[in-house]
Enzyme design. Sequence first.
Site, PDB file in Angstrom:
ATOM      1  N   CYS A  77     -23.530 -22.740  22.585  1.00  0.00           N
ATOM      2  CA  CYS A  77     -24.378 -24.270  22.136  1.00  0.00           C
ATOM      3  C   CYS A  77     -23.583 -24.986  21.327  1.00  0.00           C
ATOM      4  O   CYS A  77     -23.256 -25.924  20.739  1.00  0.00           O
ATOM      5  CB  CYS A  77     -25.171 -23.426  21.229  1.00  0.00           C
ATOM      6  SG  CYS A  77     -26.430 -21.804  21.950  1.00  0.00           S
ATOM      7  N   HIS A  83     -27.759 -28.468  16.302  1.00  0.00           N
ATOM      8  CA  HIS A  83     -28.190 -27.268  17.048  1.00  0.00           C
ATOM      9  C   HIS A  83     -30.055 -27.457  16.932  1.00  0.00           C
ATOM     10  O   HIS A  83     -30.299 -26.534  16.130  1.00  0.00           O
ATOM     11  CB  HIS A  83     -27.189 -26.537  17.310  1.00  0.00           C
ATOM     12  CG  HIS A  83     -27.383 -25.698  18.639  1.00  0.00           C
ATOM     13  ND1 HIS A  83     -27.868 -25.857  19.622  1.00  0.00           N
ATOM     14  CD2 HIS A  83     -27.938 -24.178  18.135  1.00  0.00           C
ATOM     15  CE1 HIS A  83     -28.285 -25.079  20.523  1.00  0.00           C
ATOM     16  NE2 HIS A  83     -28.186 -24.239  19.491  1.00  0.00           N
ATOM     17  N   ASN A 104     -34.252 -25.354  22.897  1.00  0.00           N
ATOM     18  CA  ASN A 104     -32.581 -24.866  22.672  1.00  0.00           C
ATOM     19  C   ASN A 104     -31.919 -24.487  23.856  1.00  0.00           C
ATOM     20  O   ASN A 104     -32.031 -24.223  24.831  1.00  0.00           O
ATOM     21  CB  ASN A 104     -32.289 -23.474  21.874  1.00  0.00           C
ATOM     22  CG  ASN A 104     -31.238 -23.267  22.430  1.00  0.00           C
ATOM     23  OD1 ASN A 104     -30.127 -23.932  22.621  1.00  0.00           O
ATOM     24  ND2 ASN A 104     -30.864 -21.705  21.239  1.00  0.00           N
TER      25      ASN A 104
HETATM   26  O1  UT7 Z   1     -28.465 -21.434  20.573  1.00  0.00           O
HETATM   27  C1  UT7 Z   1     -27.935 -20.311  20.024  1.00  0.00           C
HETATM   28  C2  UT7 Z   1     -27.939 -19.351  18.653  1.00  0.00           C
HETATM   29  N1  UT7 Z   1     -29.460 -18.778  18.654  1.00  0.00           N
HETATM   30  C3  UT7 Z   1     -29.323 -18.904  17.843  1.00  0.00           C
HETATM   31  O2  UT7 Z   1     -29.548 -19.205  16.715  1.00  0.00           O
HETATM   32  C4  UT7 Z   1     -31.055 -18.208  17.357  1.00  0.00           C
HETATM   33  C5  UT7 Z   1     -31.235 -17.007  15.962  1.00  0.00           C
HETATM   34  N2  UT7 Z   1     -32.336 -16.399  15.966  1.00  0.00           N
HETATM   35  C6  UT7 Z   1     -33.487 -16.451  16.355  1.00  0.00           C
HETATM   36  O3  UT7 Z   1     -33.855 -17.582  16.250  1.00  0.00           O
HETATM   37  C7  UT7 Z   1     -34.526 -15.325  15.846  1.00  0.00           C
HETATM   38  O4  UT7 Z   1     -34.357 -14.555  16.083  1.00  0.00           O
HETATM   39  C8  UT7 Z   1     -35.814 -15.850  17.086  1.00  0.00           C
HETATM   40  C9  UT7 Z   1     -36.425 -16.418  17.376  1.00  0.00           C
HETATM   41  C10 UT7 Z   1     -35.014 -15.594  18.416  1.00  0.00           C
HETATM   42  C11 UT7 Z   1     -36.829 -14.423  16.744  1.00  0.00           C
HETATM   43  O5  UT7 Z   1     -36.879 -14.029  15.596  1.00  0.00           O
HETATM   44  P1  UT7 Z   1     -36.841 -13.233  13.959  1.00  0.00           P
HETATM   45  O6  UT7 Z   1     -37.960 -13.891  12.652  1.00  0.00           O
HETATM   46  O7  UT7 Z   1     -35.876 -13.347  14.177  1.00  0.00           O
HETATM   47  O8  UT7 Z   1     -38.084 -12.243  14.663  1.00  0.00           O
HETATM   48  P2  UT7 Z   1     -37.692 -10.550  14.755  1.00  0.00           P
HETATM   49  O9  UT7 Z   1     -36.793 -10.594  15.934  1.00  0.00           O
HETATM   50  O10 UT7 Z   1     -36.657 -10.167  13.846  1.00  0.00           O
HETATM   51  O11 UT7 Z   1     -38.942 -10.008  15.427  1.00  0.00           O
HETATM   52  C12 UT7 Z   1     -39.754 -10.434  14.116  1.00  0.00           C
HETATM   53  C13 UT7 Z   1     -41.175  -9.629  14.918  1.00  0.00           C
HETATM   54  C14 UT7 Z   1     -40.114  -7.729  15.767  1.00  0.00           C
HETATM   55  O12 UT7 Z   1     -41.980  -6.986  15.436  1.00  0.00           O
HETATM   56  P3  UT7 Z   1     -42.057  -5.404  14.447  1.00  0.00           P
HETATM   57  O13 UT7 Z   1     -40.558  -5.011  14.385  1.00  0.00           O
HETATM   58  O14 UT7 Z   1     -41.477  -7.039  12.823  1.00  0.00           O
HETATM   59  O15 UT7 Z   1     -42.887  -5.188  14.390  1.00  0.00           O
HETATM   60  C15 UT7 Z   1     -40.378  -8.527  17.070  1.00  0.00           C
HETATM   61  O16 UT7 Z   1     -41.131  -7.211  17.636  1.00  0.00           O
HETATM   62  O17 UT7 Z   1     -41.774  -9.933  15.805  1.00  0.00           O
HETATM   63  C16 UT7 Z   1     -41.878  -9.756  17.274  1.00  0.00           C
HETATM   64  N3  UT7 Z   1     -41.102 -10.442  18.662  1.00  0.00           N
HETATM   65  C17 UT7 Z   1     -41.750 -10.916  18.941  1.00  0.00           C
HETATM   66  N4  UT7 Z   1     -43.368 -10.922  18.608  1.00  0.00           N
HETATM   67  C18 UT7 Z   1     -44.093 -11.681  19.719  1.00  0.00           C
HETATM   68  C19 UT7 Z   1     -40.123 -10.361  18.725  1.00  0.00           C
HETATM   69  N5  UT7 Z   1     -39.610 -11.630  19.908  1.00  0.00           N
HETATM   70  C20 UT7 Z   1     -41.751 -11.199  19.427  1.00  0.00           C
HETATM   71  C21 UT7 Z   1     -42.337 -12.053  20.476  1.00  0.00           C
HETATM   72  N6  UT7 Z   1     -43.801 -12.667  21.344  1.00  0.00           N
HETATM   73  N7  UT7 Z   1     -41.509 -13.065  21.635  1.00  0.00           N
END
Ligand code: UT7
Length: 339
Positions: free
Chosen positions: A122, A258, A289
């Site tokens: 990216c 980005h 993205n």
């Molecule tokens: O372009 C390259 C660079 N990429 C980036 O910069 C991306 C960076 N990362 C992110 O943008 C974020 O980490 C995401 C948007 C991908 C995910 O958001 P998050 O707030 O970090 O979510 P998480 O992985 O910490 O998950 C939080 C909760 C978890 O549940 P519990 O453990 O709190 O019960 C996950 O299981 O959300 C759950 N979860 C979802 N729930 C509904 C994970 N993915 C999903 C989903 N829908 N799609």
Amino acid sequence: MTADITPTTGSHSAILSLGVYRPDRVVTNEEICKTIDSTDEWIRTRSGIRSRRFAGPGETSVTMATSAGRKAIEASGLDAEQIDCIIMATSSHYSQTPQAATLVADALGLPGPGSFDLSAGCAGFCHGLAVASDLIRAGSSRHVLVIGVDHMSPSLDMTDRTSAFIFGDGAGAVVVGPSETPKIGPVVWGSDGAQAHAIRQVPTWMEMVVADEYEHPWMRMEGQSVFRWAAFTIGKVAQDALDASSVTVDDLDAFIPHQANQRINELIVRGLKLPESVPVADDIVETANTSAASVPLAMEKMLREGQVSGGGLALLVGFGAGLAYAGQVVRLPETPVES
Ligand code: UT7
């Protein structure tokens, strides 16, 4: 005594023009949620994304790059043969050989420019822009077409809720050329290979060849790790890029980070103490993205909507796979944007 090397050309550099390609097909969060356990509300709140574009049948990184590149050349007012180099920043040209840039050069009818692909995830577009600027300043090239393009959709496991909703497809291209004054600042770039696993293809091509267990290579992302790294690192990168160009946040007309996650960008903005009067790119909402295409696509949206004018001073910063980053201050192109 041997003669010194004396370049016959060499000047300051500028972004002369911008062209983009957005595929027709709009994919909503509701459509994504048909194959993952998620909701539109969760995706909007956690990432800012409402929809994205996916390429259609027959569309590839090469076709999207060609379309964006053609528009950028037209907007520059140059003849195609004046482009003497193409840099294609992409991680989704699904053939190791030949490199995509020569195919794009051929499709554009350019008479044999220097052409190569650049893989920096990216952060690819900001890397390509830096290389192009330095080629011009050194006198190695006169006009360079830099294309950021990614065709992410074929690499997405649409049943993986940690990555299926994040990415989209598209291309953005700029013509970089000579300028009487500096209009592209020094790049600030770097990487952390110890976290390379955080965004990667699984399996690798060789694992796929030697083992029977795999049907398809997917893009996998450890979202939380990348989020933490970006939130911690990229604010400082953005400040360093400003310092490298001797400008402050008060001088800026736009911030174009980005488009990975709106929450990451809000953290960067807060860390920079960016004045509220400086508009921040928000193309992620409808484009998601698009990896190497995200910065030029976001630039196009801001110019098209009049959030910033051509010639305005903008801070760009890209980050992602590697994990790698690159950022610089630029003057935005003054020619009309080809959307
Ligand atoms: O372009 C390259 C660079 N990429 C980036 O910069 C991306 C960076 N990362 C992110 O943008 C974020 O980490 C995401 C948007 C991908 C995910 O958001 P998050 O707030 O970090 O979510 P998480 O992985 O910490 O998950 C939080 C909760 C978890 O549940 P519990 O453990 O709190 O019960 C996950 O299981 O959300 C759950 N979860 C979802 N729930 C509904 C994970 N993915 C999903 C989903 N829908 N799609």
